[in-house]
Design a protein around this motif. Structure first.
Motif, short mmCIF file in Angstrom:
data_model
loop_
_atom_site.label_atom_id
_atom_site.label_comp_id
_atom_site.label_asym_id
_atom_site.label_seq_id
_atom_site.Cartn_x
_atom_site.Cartn_y
_atom_site.Cartn_z
N MET A 1 38.28 31.83 47.17
CA MET A 1 39.58 31.53 46.93
C MET A 1 40.46 32.52 47.77
SD MET A 1 39.10 30.57 42.89
CE MET A 1 38.35 31.98 42.64
N SER B 1 37.11 37.10 49.84
CA SER B 1 35.79 37.19 49.26
C SER B 1 35.08 38.08 50.04
CB SER B 1 35.14 35.91 48.84
OG SER B 1 35.75 35.11 47.86
N THR C 1 38.18 36.94 42.45
CA THR C 1 38.72 37.20 43.78
C THR C 1 40.08 36.35 44.14
OG1 THR C 1 37.18 36.36 45.18
CG2 THR C 1 37.00 38.52 44.56
N CYS C 2 40.70 36.28 43.10
CA CYS C 2 41.98 35.52 43.23
C CYS C 2 42.96 35.58 42.18
CB CYS C 2 41.73 33.83 43.24
SG CYS C 2 43.19 32.74 43.22
N LYS D 1 44.89 31.64 55.21
CA LYS D 1 44.22 30.41 54.67
C LYS D 1 43.78 29.65 55.80
CE LYS D 1 45.04 30.27 49.75
NZ LYS D 1 43.70 30.23 49.25
N CYS E 1 48.14 38.60 46.21
CA CYS E 1 47.51 37.63 46.32
C CYS E 1 46.31 38.26 47.62
CB CYS E 1 48.17 36.74 47.27
SG CYS E 1 47.38 35.45 47.81
N THR E 2 44.91 37.78 47.35
CA THR E 2 43.97 38.19 48.07
C THR E 2 44.18 37.71 49.52
OG1 THR E 2 42.60 36.28 47.27
CG2 THR E 2 42.35 38.53 46.27
N GLU E 3 44.94 36.71 50.01
CA GLU E 3 45.16 36.86 51.22
C GLU E 3 46.03 37.80 52.06
OE1 GLU E 3 42.93 33.29 50.46
OE2 GLU E 3 44.60 33.95 49.39
#
Length: 232
Positions: free
Chosen positions: A11, A16, A83-84, A167, A196-198
């Protein structure tokens, strides 16, 4: 697998992958067996968490995250992480139903920032869902920090970077990012949380300064330490 940490990922997938890289690179190890055992569940079919929060329809991501966490618990994991950042909204509801600890990226990040910069103003760059849910705002306030969230125009830039760039496998839009950075500076923020993991991917790709704090890096450190390994 003995003493593994369960990771609910996917996600998105790039985040990840980066998390695994962080743990591997920061674990003091001289051979394979010195590393942290991980059971990584890349659940790329997880329903969109931001959409669920904004629509008030929690069942789909809640049920999937519960299923994934129970799966990792069943297969002997000693703790679970996600991981989100936005998914933590649902994990906060789920963690009391688990027999193993949930290591919260949000709570750990707030503690880390408070230890480094007590009483400071901290920007929260996150999805609309994370912002609306107040996940970081509450965690930061609990540590006597002052959260700052962008106005509507800058928040659109943040969402653009997350959904329309990273994404989709595209690089950071540098002109857009400059607008975000300028807004954080104008607000007097001592540090900026990439919540945010992005955005963690952007920090890694663009080699952003330490003014930007990556919660995923903090989570990687906690996982290494929880596993009884040395962080380097």
């Amino acid at each position: 697998m003995k003493d593994a940490i369960g990771v609910i990922g996917g996600m998105g997938p790039l985040a990840s992958q980066l998390f695994y890289k962080m743990i591997t690179e920061h674990t003091a190890a001289e051979c394979d067996q010195d590393h942290v055992p991980l059971l990584i569940l890349s659940d790329v079919t997880m329903p969109d968490r931001t959409g669920a929060i904004l629509d008030g329809k929690y069942d789909a991501p809640y049920n999937r995250l519960m299923e994934d966490a129970k799966f990792l618990e069943k297969y002997g994991c000693t703790a679970v992480v996600v991981t989100c950042n936005t998914a933590h909204f649902f994990m906060d509801m789920i963690e009391h139903e688990l027999r193993i600890p949930f290591i919260s990226m949000i709570r750990e990040s707030a503690k880390e920032v408070a230890s480094l910069h007590p009483g400071s103003v901290v920007a929260v760059l996150a999805t609309d869902g994370t912002v609306k849910a107040g996940l970081y705002q509450r965690a930061l306030e609990a540590e006597d920090l002052i959260p700052w969230v962008p106005d509507a125009d800058i928040q659109k830039e943040v969402m653009y970077q997350i959904y329309d760039r990273i994404k989709k496998g595209l690089p950071c839009d540098k002109a857009s990012w400059q607008k975000i950075e300028d807004a954080c500076l104008e607000a007097g923020c001592s540090r900026v949380l990439l919540a945010c993991t992005e955005l963690s991917v952007i920090k890694n790709d663009e080699k952003l300064s330490d003014w930007y704090i990556d919660p995923m890096e903090i989570l990687a450190k906690r996982v290494i330490e929880f596993s009884g390994k040395k962080y380097q």
